[in-house]
Design a protein around this motif. Sequence first.
Motif, PDB file in Angstrom:
ATOM      1  N   LEU A  51       5.290  -5.379 -17.921  1.00 24.41           N
ATOM      2  CA  LEU A  51       5.729  -5.887 -16.622  1.00 24.41           C
ATOM      3  C   LEU A  51       4.778  -5.445 -15.511  1.00 24.41           C
ATOM      4  O   LEU A  51       4.457  -6.228 -14.607  1.00 24.41           O
ATOM      5  CB  LEU A  51       7.150  -5.406 -16.330  1.00 24.41           C
ATOM      6  N   GLU A  52       4.318  -4.201 -15.568  1.00 25.48           N
ATOM      7  CA  GLU A  52       3.357  -3.718 -14.571  1.00 25.48           C
ATOM      8  C   GLU A  52       2.079  -4.555 -14.589  1.00 25.48           C
ATOM      9  O   GLU A  52       1.546  -4.915 -13.529  1.00 25.48           O
ATOM     10  CB  GLU A  52       3.025  -2.250 -14.843  1.00 25.48           C
ATOM     11  N   ASN A  53       1.595  -4.860 -15.775  1.00 31.00           N
ATOM     12  CA  ASN A  53       0.385  -5.685 -15.887  1.00 31.00           C
ATOM     13  C   ASN A  53       0.623  -7.090 -15.340  1.00 31.00           C
ATOM     14  O   ASN A  53      -0.270  -7.687 -14.717  1.00 31.00           O
ATOM     15  CB  ASN A  53      -0.058  -5.765 -17.347  1.00 31.00           C
ATOM     16  N   GLU A  54       1.819  -7.605 -15.561  1.00 30.22           N
ATOM     17  CA  GLU A  54       2.147  -8.940 -15.048  1.00 30.22           C
ATOM     18  C   GLU A  54       2.180  -8.949 -13.522  1.00 30.22           C
ATOM     19  O   GLU A  54       1.675  -9.880 -12.884  1.00 30.22           O
ATOM     20  CB  GLU A  54       3.496  -9.390 -15.607  1.00 30.22           C
ATOM     21  N   VAL A  55       2.768  -7.910 -12.945  1.00 30.89           N
ATOM     22  CA  VAL A  55       2.836  -7.820 -11.482  1.00 30.89           C
ATOM     23  C   VAL A  55       1.433  -7.653 -10.896  1.00 30.89           C
ATOM     24  O   VAL A  55       1.087  -8.275  -9.883  1.00 30.89           O
ATOM     25  CB  VAL A  55       3.748  -6.648 -11.059  1.00 30.89           C
ATOM     26  N   LYS A  56       0.608  -6.827 -11.535  1.00 28.37           N
ATOM     27  CA  LYS A  56      -0.763  -6.624 -11.051  1.00 28.37           C
ATOM     28  C   LYS A  56      -1.588  -7.909 -11.167  1.00 28.37           C
ATOM     29  O   LYS A  56      -2.410  -8.206 -10.295  1.00 28.37           O
ATOM     30  CB  LYS A  56      -1.436  -5.499 -11.840  1.00 28.37           C
ATOM     31  N   TRP A  67       1.108 -11.385  -2.264  1.00 24.45           N
ATOM     32  CA  TRP A  67       1.543 -10.409  -3.267  1.00 24.45           C
ATOM     33  C   TRP A  67       2.460  -9.361  -2.651  1.00 24.45           C
ATOM     34  O   TRP A  67       3.449  -8.958  -3.267  1.00 24.45           O
ATOM     35  CB  TRP A  67       0.326  -9.741  -3.895  1.00 24.45           C
ATOM     36  N   LEU A  68       2.140  -8.919  -1.446  1.00 26.67           N
ATOM     37  CA  LEU A  68       3.006  -7.954  -0.763  1.00 26.67           C
ATOM     38  C   LEU A  68       4.380  -8.562  -0.484  1.00 26.67           C
ATOM     39  O   LEU A  68       5.414  -7.901  -0.656  1.00 26.67           O
ATOM     40  CB  LEU A  68       2.353  -7.489   0.537  1.00 26.67           C
ATOM     41  N   HIS A 132      10.865 -11.215 -10.447  1.00 32.07           N
ATOM     42  CA  HIS A 132       9.440 -11.341 -10.100  1.00 32.07           C
ATOM     43  C   HIS A 132       8.952 -12.765 -10.345  1.00 32.07           C
ATOM     44  O   HIS A 132       8.258 -13.350  -9.498  1.00 32.07           O
ATOM     45  CB  HIS A 132       8.622 -10.349 -10.928  1.00 32.07           C
ATOM     46  N   ARG A 133       9.317 -13.330 -11.468  1.00 31.32           N
ATOM     47  CA  ARG A 133       8.860 -14.682 -11.790  1.00 31.32           C
ATOM     48  C   ARG A 133       9.503 -15.724 -10.882  1.00 31.32           C
ATOM     49  O   ARG A 133       8.852 -16.706 -10.507  1.00 31.32           O
ATOM     50  CB  ARG A 133       9.162 -14.985 -13.260  1.00 31.32           C
TER      51      ARG A 133
END
Length: 228
Positions: A51-56, A67-68, A132-133
Amino acid sequence: MIYENDSEDLYKDKSGEQNRKKEYSKLFIFILFALAAQILALNPTSFNRMLENEVKASYKAIGEKNWLNLTDASYRHYNTIIVRSGFKQYFLDKVNRDTDDKNPLARLTAKLLPLVKRVTNNIQTLTYQILHRANLLMIWLYILVPFALAQLVIGVYSWRIRAYTFGNKTKTRMLVIKKLTKGILVGVIVYFALPNFYPTAGAYIPFIALLFASFLTSRYIATLQKHI
């Protein structure tokens, strides 16, 4: 003859409706299975890292400002659903607690504690992933508003030009457009239900879906019933 044709049309309508219900049921079962599999099977550490990689990855796709806004909206929605609702305090934290109770049921619960911790962690991760999505989809929708409006105008003017020209009515094309649009909708629903093993590509899935949906909407309008 009139009554026979009416009965045949009625039978076809019912058959088509039943087929659609079966398709929706299969899709619903698949989504439930996919969500349950993520909650029960995925390693919490790996799931969090994924999930962290997806958000990044979404940072490169939509830019810093968007993004913010995306992360802020996702955090607020997550906080409302999981924390402020009391779900974390009164359920997730309760079932996660260790116990020294000698009761057989308590001992059984203690043995299941690793699985319970995995489930509670993955529920929170999955919730944030879906939020997030959803917010990423809205960001892309906002970015693509000019393109969507342009496609809408193109579709309307194309229809007005074609509406009074001679030629065959493009019923087949309409059916193809409807099926493609349905496929995009199903793809977006599946996108919300599955884990993202390719975060860089996954950040552009809503963009691609909205892009094609806008184009197909334009083609659908342009292919509407002709007047002659």
